[in-house]
Design a protein around this motif. Structure first.
Motif, PDB file in Angstrom:
ATOM      1  N   VAL A   1       3.001 -13.260  -5.815  1.00  0.00           N
ATOM      2  CA  VAL A   1       2.514 -13.959  -6.929  1.00  0.00           C
ATOM      3  C   VAL A   1       1.484 -13.083  -7.545  1.00  0.00           C
ATOM      4  N   HIS A   2       1.427 -13.032  -8.937  1.00  0.00           N
ATOM      5  CA  HIS A   2       0.396 -12.412  -9.873  1.00  0.00           C
ATOM      6  C   HIS A   2       0.567 -10.828  -9.538  1.00  0.00           C
ATOM      7  N   THR A   3       1.951 -10.244  -9.420  1.00  0.00           N
ATOM      8  CA  THR A   3       2.055  -8.820  -9.194  1.00  0.00           C
ATOM      9  C   THR A   3       3.238  -8.553 -10.279  1.00  0.00           C
ATOM     10  N   LYS A   4       3.031  -7.180 -10.607  1.00  0.00           N
ATOM     11  CA  LYS A   4       4.069  -6.685 -11.528  1.00  0.00           C
ATOM     12  C   LYS A   4       5.665  -6.886 -11.345  1.00  0.00           C
ATOM     13  N   ASN A   5       5.901  -6.800  -9.745  1.00  0.00           N
ATOM     14  CA  ASN A   5       7.107  -7.358  -9.240  1.00  0.00           C
ATOM     15  C   ASN A   5       7.349  -8.853  -8.934  1.00  0.00           C
ATOM     16  N   GLU A   6       6.675  -9.707  -9.504  1.00  0.00           N
ATOM     17  CA  GLU A   6       6.907 -11.150  -9.237  1.00  0.00           C
ATOM     18  C   GLU A   6       8.431 -11.642  -9.481  1.00  0.00           C
ATOM     19  N   ALA A   7       8.969 -11.275 -10.669  1.00  0.00           N
ATOM     20  CA  ALA A   7      10.196 -11.818 -10.981  1.00  0.00           C
ATOM     21  C   ALA A   7      11.280 -11.229  -9.982  1.00  0.00           C
ATOM     22  N   ALA A   8      11.218 -10.005  -9.653  1.00  0.00           N
ATOM     23  CA  ALA A   8      12.131  -9.227  -8.629  1.00  0.00           C
ATOM     24  C   ALA A   8      11.920  -9.738  -7.431  1.00  0.00           C
ATOM     25  N   GLY A   9      10.485  -9.981  -7.017  1.00  0.00           N
ATOM     26  CA  GLY A   9      10.264 -10.477  -5.712  1.00  0.00           C
ATOM     27  C   GLY A   9      10.812 -11.915  -5.326  1.00  0.00           C
ATOM     28  N   PHE A  10      10.545 -13.026  -6.356  1.00  0.00           N
ATOM     29  CA  PHE A  10      11.015 -14.086  -6.273  1.00  0.00           C
ATOM     30  C   PHE A  10      13.009 -14.284  -6.187  1.00  0.00           C
ATOM     31  N   GLU A  11      13.302 -13.131  -6.785  1.00  0.00           N
ATOM     32  CA  GLU A  11      14.782 -13.044  -6.508  1.00  0.00           C
ATOM     33  C   GLU A  11      15.266 -12.599  -5.204  1.00  0.00           C
ATOM     34  N   PHE A  12      14.479 -11.602  -4.640  1.00  0.00           N
ATOM     35  CA  PHE A  12      14.325 -11.157  -3.080  1.00  0.00           C
ATOM     36  C   PHE A  12      14.234 -12.255  -2.180  1.00  0.00           C
ATOM     37  N   CYS A  13      13.381 -13.106  -2.385  1.00  0.00           N
ATOM     38  CA  CYS A  13      13.054 -14.099  -1.485  1.00  0.00           C
ATOM     39  C   CYS A  13      14.514 -15.104  -1.553  1.00  0.00           C
ATOM     40  N   ASP A  14      14.792 -15.340  -2.821  1.00  0.00           N
ATOM     41  CA  ASP A  14      16.039 -16.278  -3.080  1.00  0.00           C
ATOM     42  C   ASP A  14      17.157 -15.813  -2.331  1.00  0.00           C
ATOM     43  N   CYS A  15      17.286 -14.361  -2.647  1.00  0.00           N
ATOM     44  CA  CYS A  15      18.578 -13.677  -1.779  1.00  0.00           C
ATOM     45  C   CYS A  15      18.427 -13.936  -0.313  1.00  0.00           C
ATOM     46  N   ILE A  16      17.121 -13.938   0.306  1.00  0.00           N
ATOM     47  CA  ILE A  16      16.923 -14.113   1.714  1.00  0.00           C
ATOM     48  C   ILE A  16      17.373 -15.536   2.291  1.00  0.00           C
ATOM     49  N   HIS A  17      16.609 -16.436   1.536  1.00  0.00           N
ATOM     50  CA  HIS A  17      16.216 -17.702   2.164  1.00  0.00           C
ATOM     51  C   HIS A  17      17.222 -18.627   1.478  1.00  0.00           C
ATOM     52  N   ASN A  18      17.719 -18.545   0.331  1.00  0.00           N
ATOM     53  CA  ASN A  18      18.581 -19.333  -0.263  1.00  0.00           C
ATOM     54  C   ASN A  18      20.097 -19.086  -0.261  1.00  0.00           C
ATOM     55  N   GLN A  19      20.159 -17.799  -0.294  1.00  0.00           N
ATOM     56  CA  GLN A  19      21.870 -17.063  -0.558  1.00  0.00           C
ATOM     57  C   GLN A  19      21.979 -16.742   0.826  1.00  0.00           C
ATOM     58  N   GLY A  20      21.067 -16.432   1.681  1.00  0.00           N
ATOM     59  CA  GLY A  20      21.508 -15.969   3.112  1.00  0.00           C
ATOM     60  C   GLY A  20      22.189 -14.780   3.242  1.00  0.00           C
ATOM     61  N   ASN A  21      21.828 -13.665   2.108  1.00  0.00           N
ATOM     62  CA  ASN A  21      22.505 -12.569   2.205  1.00  0.00           C
ATOM     63  C   ASN A  21      21.451 -11.631   3.159  1.00  0.00           C
ATOM     64  N   ASP A  22      22.337 -10.387   3.726  1.00  0.00           N
ATOM     65  CA  ASP A  22      21.379  -9.584   4.534  1.00  0.00           C
ATOM     66  C   ASP A  22      20.352  -8.989   4.064  1.00  0.00           C
TER      67      ASP A  22
ATOM     68  N   LEU B   1      10.795 -19.386   2.580  1.00  0.00           N
ATOM     69  CA  LEU B   1      10.652 -19.103   1.052  1.00  0.00           C
ATOM     70  C   LEU B   1       9.587 -19.100   0.603  1.00  0.00           C
ATOM     71  N   THR B   2       8.597 -20.186   0.847  1.00  0.00           N
ATOM     72  CA  THR B   2       7.231 -20.257   0.138  1.00  0.00           C
ATOM     73  C   THR B   2       6.302 -19.033   0.616  1.00  0.00           C
ATOM     74  N   ASP B   3       6.357 -18.711   1.976  1.00  0.00           N
ATOM     75  CA  ASP B   3       5.634 -17.696   2.197  1.00  0.00           C
ATOM     76  C   ASP B   3       6.203 -16.210   1.944  1.00  0.00           C
ATOM     77  N   CYS B   4       7.302 -16.205   1.556  1.00  0.00           N
ATOM     78  CA  CYS B   4       7.911 -15.075   0.783  1.00  0.00           C
ATOM     79  C   CYS B   4       7.342 -14.632  -0.580  1.00  0.00           C
ATOM     80  N   LYS B   5       7.450 -15.883  -1.256  1.00  0.00           N
ATOM     81  CA  LYS B   5       7.085 -15.570  -2.626  1.00  0.00           C
ATOM     82  C   LYS B   5       5.662 -15.609  -2.832  1.00  0.00           C
ATOM     83  N   LYS B   6       4.815 -15.753  -1.619  1.00  0.00           N
ATOM     84  CA  LYS B   6       3.373 -15.540  -1.982  1.00  0.00           C
ATOM     85  C   LYS B   6       2.994 -14.249  -2.103  1.00  0.00           C
ATOM     86  N   GLN B   7       3.521 -13.134  -1.445  1.00  0.00           N
ATOM     87  CA  GLN B   7       3.315 -11.853  -1.394  1.00  0.00           C
ATOM     88  C   GLN B   7       3.637 -11.267  -2.982  1.00  0.00           C
TER      89      GLN B   7
END
Length: 239
Positions: free
Chosen positions: A204-225, A196-202
């Motif tokens: 950080v400080h980009t225009k898609n930061e919020a959407a990116g964090f949701e993507f990482c949560d979707c993968i690493h916390n929710q376990g979706n495909d 999750l940490t490495d996923c979020k690093k990509q």
């Protein structure tokens, strides 16, 4: 047939060169080492890449594969067998033929789930395997769909190799390595990374930061495909 004749003339030349020969041995040893290490994990019944979360796309795949019982062991045996055959001069061609479908499968799997663990190494292993097959062209050419064959025969090891360094060939090898690494780095807009940490690093400080964090949560916390998470990310960034 004219093109094939030219290739066989060139092939006969490179078989006399020490650097091409050494590179073939280098490829054989590295490929064999990789499959012995990976195969023994399966034969011993351990989960491959055990540190990877089962919520990760590749982690979920490996966890399911681990629970397939004797099929999992069979894959390990096939990998070790291919590796051993590669190391024996008389069976190297058979080893390369067995190795090819296994490593191509790993390559496609790595790209499909964007797995960083083998997204660079697996395509390079495919190229190395193809080089070994080409190096042994005189042994496998009768398996190819040619209507007729030349009298090339089996090319014996020369009494003395040419030491002329093939700069063009090794420049091509270097370029392939760079392009493969570059595609792994820049070929995918988003990758799940291995944590999750490495996923979020990509993001950080980009225009898609919020959407990116949701993507990482979707993968690493929710376990979706992966496809579901990518679709959600693309929808969020399209707004």
């Amino acid at each position: 047939m004219q093109t094939l004749t030219k290739f066989e003339q060139y092939y006969s030349t490179i078989k006399q060169n020490r650097w091409y020969w050494l590179f073939s041995i280098f490829c054989r040893v590295l490929l064999a080492f990789a499959f012995i290490a990976a195969g023994m994990v399966k034969i011993l019944g351990e989960r491959f890449a055990s540190g990877l979360s089962t919520l990760h796309p590749m982690g979920a795949y490996l966890e399911a594969l681990h629970h397939t019982g004797y099929y999992y062991t069979f894959i390990g045996i096939a990998q070790v067998l291919a590796a051993i055959l590669l190391l024996i001069p008389r069976t190297v061609t058979l080893g390369a033929l067995l190795y090819l479908p296994i490593i191509v499968n790993i390559w496609l799997l790595s790209y499909a789930v964007r797995f960083e663990g083998s997204i660079v190494t697996s395509p390079l292993m495919v190229f190395a395997n193809l080089y070994i097959l080409v190096w042994n062209y005189d042994r496998i050419r009768y398996l190819l769909p040619f209507r007729q064959f030349s009298d090339l025969g089996l090319i014996r090891k020369p009494k003395k190799y040419s030491n002329r360094f093939p700069w063009l060939f090794f420049t091509g090898v270097f370029i392939i390595m760079v392009l493969t690494a570059a595609f792994a780095r820049f070929g995918f807009a988003v990758v799940p990374r291995n944590s999750l940490t490495d996923c979020k690093k990509q993001f950080v400080h980009t225009k898609n930061e919020a959407a990116g964090f949701e993507f990482c949560d979707c993968i690493h916390n929710q376990g979706n495909d992966l496809d579901t998470c990518l679709e959600a990310f693309e929808t969020a960034t399209a707004k």
